[in-house]
Design a protein around this motif. Structure first.
Motif, PDB file in Angstrom:
ATOM      1  N   PRO A  54       0.799  -1.232   0.000  1.00 57.61           N
ATOM      2  CA  PRO A  54       0.000   0.000   0.000  1.00 57.61           C
ATOM      3  C   PRO A  54       0.831   1.281   0.000  1.00 57.61           C
ATOM      4  N   ASP A  55       2.068   1.218   0.468  1.00 60.83           N
ATOM      5  CA  ASP A  55       2.907   2.419   0.492  1.00 60.83           C
ATOM      6  C   ASP A  55       3.685   2.613  -0.816  1.00 60.83           C
ATOM      7  N   TRP A  73      -1.351  -6.548 -10.995  1.00 61.67           N
ATOM      8  CA  TRP A  73      -0.773  -7.112  -9.771  1.00 61.67           C
ATOM      9  C   TRP A  73      -0.409  -6.015  -8.777  1.00 61.67           C
ATOM     10  N   LEU A  74       0.190  -4.948  -9.274  1.00 57.42           N
ATOM     11  CA  LEU A  74       0.574  -3.845  -8.390  1.00 57.42           C
ATOM     12  C   LEU A  74      -0.648  -3.243  -7.704  1.00 57.42           C
ATOM     13  N   ARG A  75      -1.707  -3.049  -8.439  1.00 59.83           N
ATOM     14  CA  ARG A  75      -2.931  -2.505  -7.838  1.00 59.83           C
ATOM     15  C   ARG A  75      -3.519  -3.480  -6.828  1.00 59.83           C
ATOM     16  N   ALA A  76      -3.424  -4.776  -7.118  1.00 61.33           N
ATOM     17  CA  ALA A  76      -3.927  -5.781  -6.168  1.00 61.33           C
ATOM     18  C   ALA A  76      -3.142  -5.749  -4.857  1.00 61.33           C
ATOM     19  N   CYS A  77      -1.886  -5.297  -4.923  1.00 58.68           N
ATOM     20  CA  CYS A  77      -1.070  -5.148  -3.710  1.00 58.68           C
ATOM     21  C   CYS A  77      -1.386  -3.870  -2.949  1.00 58.68           C
ATOM     22  N   ASN A 192       8.616  -5.292   3.965  1.00 55.33           N
ATOM     23  CA  ASN A 192       7.228  -5.258   3.513  1.00 55.33           C
ATOM     24  C   ASN A 192       6.399  -6.277   4.300  1.00 55.33           C
ATOM     25  N   PRO A 193       5.514  -5.825   5.185  1.00 62.25           N
ATOM     26  CA  PRO A 193       4.724  -6.780   5.973  1.00 62.25           C
ATOM     27  C   PRO A 193       3.745  -7.582   5.126  1.00 62.25           C
ATOM     28  N   HIS A 194       3.523  -7.149   3.884  1.00 63.61           N
ATOM     29  CA  HIS A 194       2.578  -7.828   3.009  1.00 63.61           C
ATOM     30  C   HIS A 194       3.255  -8.844   2.087  1.00 63.61           C
ATOM     31  N   ALA A 195       4.581  -8.966   2.165  1.00 64.52           N
ATOM     32  CA  ALA A 195       5.286  -9.915   1.313  1.00 64.52           C
ATOM     33  C   ALA A 195       4.846 -11.343   1.642  1.00 64.52           C
TER      34      ALA A 195
END
Length: 347
Positions: A54-55, A73-77, A192-195
């Motif tokens: 998101p950042d 994919w980037l937008r989905a992240c 990245n906590p979303h990785a």
């Protein structure tokens, strides 16, 4: 019964690591190289989901269908995405990338396809990489179609995440792929906590369990046949020389462009400028009143083995693709393709 492709001994960690080292030599990189156990979409998606969140403020370059996929994919992240879209008959320029940074200086991630085999164009990665480095953004490159057909140099170009596949110009298998990862990219993923973690998409899992552990124990059983095929592919390229392999592809592309024009019948290169044309595959625009998919079907009726295809989606009406890569990067293949197209056109 025995078979040379069956009942093979397990692939050792030492041999797996040696094949990774062969990929590093091919890319002339000192970055970490991971061979991923799947087609190139695996590391392509894994790298974006590991490095973006998101950042993230991303600049996504669209010169063909894969650029569109990366934006999705980037937008989905959760990333904020600014797209540069250029007509598929041309290439993006470093000036356009520089202008995007001027308009959005907060950009910290750039995604780019080197060569789009689907549209037949190739982008000036060295020049774009220089601009990306000036602004400190992370640089992600899809070099699946370009590797083996033209130079791919992650270190020299400042590419942080460079994904390759062996199934096109390298003349190898589709079931394994590879990615080179810079220290900056590893740091971005770790922060990245979303990785993805504990996931088949996770590059960080491979780093911790394989690279950081000294590459002595494989995290899981590798795709045996595909790994052996990749090793054979790398050894073949090393034996003849990468420059010779790239020159073969360049000459096939030039011959296809020139031959299509000489053929007559209104056929012309889809990518206008030869400097924007990818050496891995040549796309051709059919004359008015001709449907590309029907023309290809007629051409293949006499020889289904020819590496010919119509464009995808809406391009099926106007574009033919001559896939002169790998073993098909040869004068004989080009001649056969053009002869079949000419016969189908009636010229």
């Amino acid at each position: 019964m025995s078979h040379p492709f069956l009942d093979l001994p397990p692939l050792s960690a030492e041999r797996f690591a040696a094949i990774e080292d062969g990929v590093a030599r091919l890319l002339d990189t000192r970055q970490d190289v991971l061979i991923t156990q799947g087609e190139a979409l695996l590391p392509l998606e894994g790298a974006i989901r590991a490095a973006a969140g998101p950042d993230t403020v991303a600049l996504n370059v669209i010169t063909g269908p894969y650029g569109q996929t990366f934006g999705n994919w980037l937008r989905a992240c959760g990333a904020t995405v600014h797209d540069i879209s250029v007509p598929f008959h041309t290439a993006v320029t470093a000036t356009q990338v520089r202008e995007a940074f001027a308009e959005h200086p907060e950009i910290d991630f750039v995604s780019l396809v080197h060569a789009e085999a689907a549209t037949g164009n190739t982008n000036p990665v060295a020049e774009i990489g220089a601009v990306v480095r000036e602004h400190g953004a992370l640089f992600y490159l899809d070099a699946v179609a370009s590797v083996g057909a033209e130079p791919v140099l992650p270190d020299a170009w400042g590419v942080d995440l460079c994904v390759i596949g062996a199934q096109k110009a390298m003349g190898g298998p589709a079931g394994v792929s590879a990615i080179s990862v810079s220290e900056r990219a590893w740091a971005r993923m770790a922060a990245n906590p979303h990785a993805p973690r504990r996931s088949y998409l996770s590059l960080l899992d491979w780093k911790e369990r394989w690279i950081d552990a000294g590459r002595v124990v494989l995290p899981h059983a590798p795709a045996q046949l595909e790994m052996l095929a990749l090793q054979a592919c790398l050894e073949r390229i090393e034996s003849v020389g990468l420059d010779a392999v790239m020159d073969r592809h360049r000459r096939a592309a030039l011959a296809t462009r020139a031959g299509a024009v000489s053929l007559g019948g209104g056929l012309e290169p889809y990518v206008y400028e030869a400097s924007d044309a990818a050496p891995v595959a040549t796309t051709l625009r059919v004359p008015p009143g001709v449907v590309a998919s029907e023309l290809v079907a007629r051409a293949l009726s006499s020889d289904p083995s020819l590496p010919l295809a119509a464009g995808g989606g809406a391009l099926a009406k106007e574009m033919i693709r001559v896939n002169h890569y790998g073993a098909d990067a040869s004068p004989e293949t080009v001649r056969r393709c053009l002869a079949a197209i000419g016969e189908a056109l009636g010229v």
